[in-house]
Write an enzyme that holds these catalytic residues in place. Sequence first.
Site, PDB file in Angstrom:
ATOM      1  N   GLY A  46       0.860  -1.184   0.000  1.00 37.71           N
ATOM      2  CA  GLY A  46       0.000   0.000   0.000  1.00 37.71           C
ATOM      3  C   GLY A  46       0.888   1.222   0.000  1.00 37.71           C
ATOM      4  N   GLU A  47       0.698   2.070   0.964  1.00 39.28           N
ATOM      5  CA  GLU A  47       1.514   3.280   1.062  1.00 39.28           C
ATOM      6  C   GLU A  47       1.980   3.396   2.517  1.00 39.28           C
ATOM      7  OE1 GLU A  47       2.977   5.506  -0.920  1.00 39.28           O
ATOM      8  OE2 GLU A  47       3.670   6.308   0.978  1.00 39.28           O
ATOM      9  N   SER A  48       3.291   3.240   2.707  1.00 41.77           N
ATOM     10  CA  SER A  48       3.814   3.157   4.071  1.00 41.77           C
ATOM     11  C   SER A  48       3.506   4.413   4.895  1.00 41.77           C
ATOM     12  CB  SER A  48       5.316   2.873   4.047  1.00 41.77           C
ATOM     13  OG  SER A  48       5.999   3.808   3.255  1.00 41.77           O
ATOM     14  N   CYS A  78       6.139  -5.215   0.276  1.00 34.53           N
ATOM     15  CA  CYS A  78       6.290  -3.875  -0.300  1.00 34.53           C
ATOM     16  C   CYS A  78       6.219  -2.780   0.778  1.00 34.53           C
ATOM     17  CB  CYS A  78       5.317  -3.675  -1.446  1.00 34.53           C
ATOM     18  SG  CYS A  78       5.858  -2.388  -2.569  1.00 34.53           S
ATOM     19  N   ARG A 107      12.912   3.581  -0.582  1.00 37.31           N
ATOM     20  CA  ARG A 107      11.524   3.644  -1.068  1.00 37.31           C
ATOM     21  C   ARG A 107      11.509   3.978  -2.554  1.00 37.31           C
ATOM     22  NH1 ARG A 107       8.282   7.926   1.229  1.00 37.31           N
ATOM     23  NH2 ARG A 107       6.449   6.898   0.397  1.00 37.31           N
ATOM     24  N   ILE A 136       5.533  -2.952  -7.577  1.00 34.47           N
ATOM     25  CA  ILE A 136       4.746  -1.722  -7.797  1.00 34.47           C
ATOM     26  C   ILE A 136       5.328  -0.629  -6.904  1.00 34.47           C
ATOM     27  CG2 ILE A 136       2.447  -0.672  -7.701  1.00 34.47           C
ATOM     28  CD1 ILE A 136       1.311  -3.599  -7.736  1.00 34.47           C
ATOM     29  N   ARG A 137       5.956   0.350  -7.480  1.00 37.66           N
ATOM     30  CA  ARG A 137       6.649   1.406  -6.695  1.00 37.66           C
ATOM     31  C   ARG A 137       7.417   0.744  -5.534  1.00 37.66           C
ATOM     32  NH1 ARG A 137       3.839   5.353  -3.971  1.00 37.66           N
ATOM     33  NH2 ARG A 137       2.105   3.939  -3.743  1.00 37.66           N
ATOM     34  N   HIS A 177       4.886  -8.313  -4.448  1.00 35.61           N
ATOM     35  CA  HIS A 177       3.546  -8.633  -3.937  1.00 35.61           C
ATOM     36  C   HIS A 177       3.090 -10.033  -4.335  1.00 35.61           C
ATOM     37  CE1 HIS A 177       2.289  -4.404  -3.020  1.00 35.61           C
ATOM     38  NE2 HIS A 177       3.128  -4.100  -3.993  1.00 35.61           N
ATOM     39  N   GLU A 179       0.884 -11.645  -2.990  1.00 33.43           N
ATOM     40  CA  GLU A 179      -0.558 -11.736  -2.709  1.00 33.43           C
ATOM     41  C   GLU A 179      -1.419 -11.413  -3.922  1.00 33.43           C
ATOM     42  OE1 GLU A 179       1.524  -9.483  -1.548  1.00 33.43           O
ATOM     43  OE2 GLU A 179       0.656  -7.462  -1.588  1.00 33.43           O
TER      44      GLU A 179
HETATM   45  N1  GLN Z   1       6.082   3.080  -2.464  1.00 28.56           N
HETATM   46  C1  GLN Z   1       5.167   2.639  -1.456  1.00 28.56           C
HETATM   47  C2  GLN Z   1       5.563   3.153  -0.071  1.00 28.56           C
HETATM   48  O1  GLN Z   1       6.491   3.855   0.076  1.00 28.56           O
HETATM   49  C3  GLN Z   1       5.066   1.118  -1.435  1.00 28.56           C
HETATM   50  C4  GLN Z   1       4.372   0.607  -2.667  1.00 28.56           C
HETATM   51  C5  GLN Z   1       3.658  -0.682  -2.520  1.00 28.56           C
HETATM   52  O2  GLN Z   1       3.386  -1.167  -1.418  1.00 28.56           O
HETATM   53  N2  GLN Z   1       3.268  -1.226  -3.658  1.00 28.56           N
HETATM   54  O3  GLN Z   1       4.926   2.810   0.884  1.00 28.56           O
END
Ligand code: GLN
Length: 196
Positions: A46-48, A78, A107, A136-137, A177, A179
């Site tokens: 997700g987004e940390s 991630c 990151r 993904i990112r 990921h 999952e």
């Molecule tokens: N770039 C996201 C972060 O810094 C992580 C991306 C992801 O979980 N797919 O949290």
Amino acid sequence: MQVGVLALQGDFREHLNALTQCGVQGVEVRTPLELEKIDALIIPGGESTTIVSLAKTFEIFEPIKKRIAKGMPTYGSCAGMIMLADHIVAAKDGQETFGGIDITVRRNAFGRQVDSFESDISAPAISNSPIRAIFIRAPWVEKIGKGVEVLASFQGSDGASHAVAVRQGHLLATAFHPEITDDFSVHRYFLEKVCT
Ligand code: GLN
């Protein structure tokens, strides 16, 4: 054994589905009370930065940090890997983590959303066959402390090989990921090797 998935933000439903595919009924965790009832935790992608801020709002940040430090088996994918890292590069100002794994992660190391990609990677400790990895990112691991086992590496745009799956005792983290694929070998490894 009760396995919880931190369900504040990110792809926690996919982790719950992965657990179901492994024959385990996972539970969503949002509150300190729900945390008390579980034996192991998964922190989703997700987004940390959002996970940190929601965990603080829900007053579950410190309780999780303490449980991890006390030995609760935990797997992060991630953003979850970032949350388990002791140090972050390219962090948002003052960004905190639960920590526990003696690594420094960068990151968004593999690029922005448009640079997301899939690849088969080798992780012999986890599976005899290559693992389908979706980035993904995604972060990569830039520094590795003693006691951290590298389970898989991948070549970054800088031409160097970087750890993308690591384990330190009861803690497991992947930059990718599993999952969101139909290959649940990482979840099986977590349940069978890390949680026992
Ligand atoms: N770039 C996201 C972060 O810094 C992580 C991306 C992801 O979980 N797919 O949290």
